[in-house]
Design an enzyme around this catalytic site. Structure first.
Site, PDB file in Angstrom:
ATOM      1  N   ASP A  28     -29.829 -27.402 -32.190  1.00 24.57           N
ATOM      2  CA  ASP A  28     -30.967 -27.873 -31.406  1.00 24.57           C
ATOM      3  C   ASP A  28     -30.890 -29.402 -31.331  1.00 24.57           C
ATOM      4  O   ASP A  28     -30.631 -30.079 -32.332  1.00 24.57           O
ATOM      5  CB  ASP A  28     -32.287 -27.433 -32.066  1.00 24.57           C
ATOM      6  CG  ASP A  28     -33.466 -27.579 -31.141  1.00 24.57           C
ATOM      7  OD1 ASP A  28     -34.102 -26.572 -30.837  1.00 24.57           O
ATOM      8  OD2 ASP A  28     -33.765 -28.731 -30.714  1.00 24.57           O
ATOM      9  N   ILE A  29     -31.114 -29.938 -30.155  1.00 21.68           N
ATOM     10  CA  ILE A  29     -30.963 -31.379 -29.929  1.00 21.68           C
ATOM     11  C   ILE A  29     -32.141 -32.172 -30.533  1.00 21.68           C
ATOM     12  O   ILE A  29     -32.035 -33.375 -30.754  1.00 21.68           O
ATOM     13  CB  ILE A  29     -30.792 -31.681 -28.414  1.00 21.68           C
ATOM     14  CG1 ILE A  29     -30.062 -32.988 -28.185  1.00 21.68           C
ATOM     15  CG2 ILE A  29     -32.103 -31.632 -27.676  1.00 21.68           C
ATOM     16  CD1 ILE A  29     -28.612 -32.963 -28.552  1.00 21.68           C
ATOM     17  N   GLU A  87     -40.506 -23.632 -23.704  1.00 18.31           N
ATOM     18  CA  GLU A  87     -39.882 -24.817 -23.112  1.00 18.31           C
ATOM     19  C   GLU A  87     -38.679 -24.445 -22.235  1.00 18.31           C
ATOM     20  O   GLU A  87     -38.531 -24.959 -21.128  1.00 18.31           O
ATOM     21  CB  GLU A  87     -39.442 -25.755 -24.248  1.00 18.31           C
ATOM     22  CG  GLU A  87     -39.047 -27.137 -23.792  1.00 18.31           C
ATOM     23  CD  GLU A  87     -38.520 -27.984 -24.941  1.00 18.31           C
ATOM     24  OE1 GLU A  87     -37.538 -28.702 -24.710  1.00 18.31           O
ATOM     25  OE2 GLU A  87     -39.081 -27.910 -26.053  1.00 18.31           O
ATOM     26  N   HIS A  92     -33.940 -17.478 -26.851  1.00 16.61           N
ATOM     27  CA  HIS A  92     -33.227 -18.128 -27.952  1.00 16.61           C
ATOM     28  C   HIS A  92     -33.964 -17.905 -29.256  1.00 16.61           C
ATOM     29  O   HIS A  92     -35.193 -17.851 -29.286  1.00 16.61           O
ATOM     30  CB  HIS A  92     -33.041 -19.629 -27.693  1.00 16.61           C
ATOM     31  CG  HIS A  92     -34.279 -20.355 -27.284  1.00 16.61           C
ATOM     32  ND1 HIS A  92     -34.788 -20.296 -26.011  1.00 16.61           N
ATOM     33  CD2 HIS A  92     -35.126 -21.147 -27.986  1.00 16.61           C
ATOM     34  CE1 HIS A  92     -35.879 -21.035 -25.931  1.00 16.61           C
ATOM     35  NE2 HIS A  92     -36.116 -21.554 -27.121  1.00 16.61           N
ATOM     36  N   HIS A  94     -34.546 -19.594 -32.898  1.00 16.99           N
ATOM     37  CA  HIS A  94     -34.381 -20.795 -33.727  1.00 16.99           C
ATOM     38  C   HIS A  94     -33.979 -20.343 -35.129  1.00 16.99           C
ATOM     39  O   HIS A  94     -34.625 -19.441 -35.693  1.00 16.99           O
ATOM     40  CB  HIS A  94     -35.701 -21.557 -33.843  1.00 16.99           C
ATOM     41  CG  HIS A  94     -36.199 -22.176 -32.570  1.00 16.99           C
ATOM     42  ND1 HIS A  94     -35.997 -23.504 -32.257  1.00 16.99           N
ATOM     43  CD2 HIS A  94     -36.896 -21.646 -31.533  1.00 16.99           C
ATOM     44  CE1 HIS A  94     -36.563 -23.777 -31.085  1.00 16.99           C
ATOM     45  NE2 HIS A  94     -37.121 -22.666 -30.621  1.00 16.99           N
TER      46      HIS A  94
HETATM   47  P1  AMP Z   1     -38.771 -23.405 -27.081  1.00 16.86           P
HETATM   48  O1  AMP Z   1     -38.446 -22.949 -25.674  1.00 16.86           O
HETATM   49  O2  AMP Z   1     -40.201 -23.815 -27.231  1.00 16.86           O
HETATM   50  O3  AMP Z   1     -38.358 -22.383 -28.107  1.00 16.86           O
HETATM   51  O4  AMP Z   1     -37.936 -24.722 -27.380  1.00 16.86           O
HETATM   52  C1  AMP Z   1     -36.691 -24.961 -26.798  1.00 16.86           C
HETATM   53  C2  AMP Z   1     -35.807 -25.689 -27.778  1.00 16.86           C
HETATM   54  O5  AMP Z   1     -34.622 -26.029 -27.091  1.00 16.86           O
HETATM   55  C3  AMP Z   1     -36.405 -26.970 -28.348  1.00 16.86           C
HETATM   56  O6  AMP Z   1     -36.352 -26.934 -29.764  1.00 16.86           O
HETATM   57  C4  AMP Z   1     -35.482 -28.069 -27.779  1.00 16.86           C
HETATM   58  O7  AMP Z   1     -35.282 -29.145 -28.667  1.00 16.86           O
HETATM   59  C5  AMP Z   1     -34.210 -27.304 -27.523  1.00 16.86           C
HETATM   60  N1  AMP Z   1     -33.390 -27.899 -26.480  1.00 16.86           N
HETATM   61  C6  AMP Z   1     -33.780 -28.250 -25.234  1.00 16.86           C
HETATM   62  N2  AMP Z   1     -32.749 -28.783 -24.546  1.00 16.86           N
HETATM   63  C7  AMP Z   1     -31.681 -28.758 -25.374  1.00 16.86           C
HETATM   64  C8  AMP Z   1     -30.326 -29.161 -25.258  1.00 16.86           C
HETATM   65  N3  AMP Z   1     -29.843 -29.719 -24.137  1.00 16.86           N
HETATM   66  N4  AMP Z   1     -29.501 -28.990 -26.324  1.00 16.86           N
HETATM   67  C9  AMP Z   1     -29.960 -28.444 -27.470  1.00 16.86           C
HETATM   68  N5  AMP Z   1     -31.243 -28.027 -27.636  1.00 16.86           N
HETATM   69  C10 AMP Z   1     -32.084 -28.192 -26.611  1.00 16.86           C
END
Ligand code: AMP
Length: 130
Positions: A28-29, A87, A92, A94
């Protein structure tokens, strides 16, 4: 196409951990813990529970392998899992290394690691993947 599909295709950079025929894992970024990893199905589905049963099981089995490697890499008490998805509309899981209840949250402060440290963290996990 989702941002995660672009990552899988190499169109957006990531700190890749592993992939198999149907799943992909990368850091995760905005990590909430050292080694915070996302595990995704290659099939672009927004909602985790819309996956077919076999796809869902394949993803969970893949996540288990990554979690086992994370636990060894960081010598932590447990790998917590969370599925949020508000988001990024690409399912995905975590995987969050943790040592206490306080660590086991996605609403905590984002940890900062340099590019070199992120690359090293990904390598640390890869070392323990069989
Ligand atoms: P959520 O959809 O709420 O589960 O969160 C999406 C996750 O994706 C967040 O923790 C972000 O930090 C992560 N994220 C978004 N864009 C990227 C990326 N380009 N590379 C890695 N992680 C990402």
């Amino acid at each position: 196409m989702s941002i995660f599909s672009k990552i899988m295709r190499g169109e957006i950079p990531c700190y890749k951990i592993a992939e198999n025929e149907s799943c992909f894992a990368f850091l995760d970024i905005n990590p909430k813990a050292k080694g915070h990893t996302l595990v995704i199905p290659k099939k672009e589905v927004d909602y985790l529970f819309d996956l077919e049963d076999d796809e869902y099981i394949a993803l969970q089995k893949f996540a288990k392998k990554i979690a086992e490697a994370q636990k060894k890499a960081f010598n932590c008490k447990r790998i917590c899992t969370a599925v949020i998805g508000y988001e990024v509309p690409h399912a995905h899981i975590h995987l969050l290394p943790s040592n206490s209840m306080a660590d086991a949250t996605l609403s905590g402060k984002t940890k900062t690691f340099s590019k070199e440290e992120m690359a090293e963290i990904a390598e640390q996990i890869q070392k323990y993947l069989g």
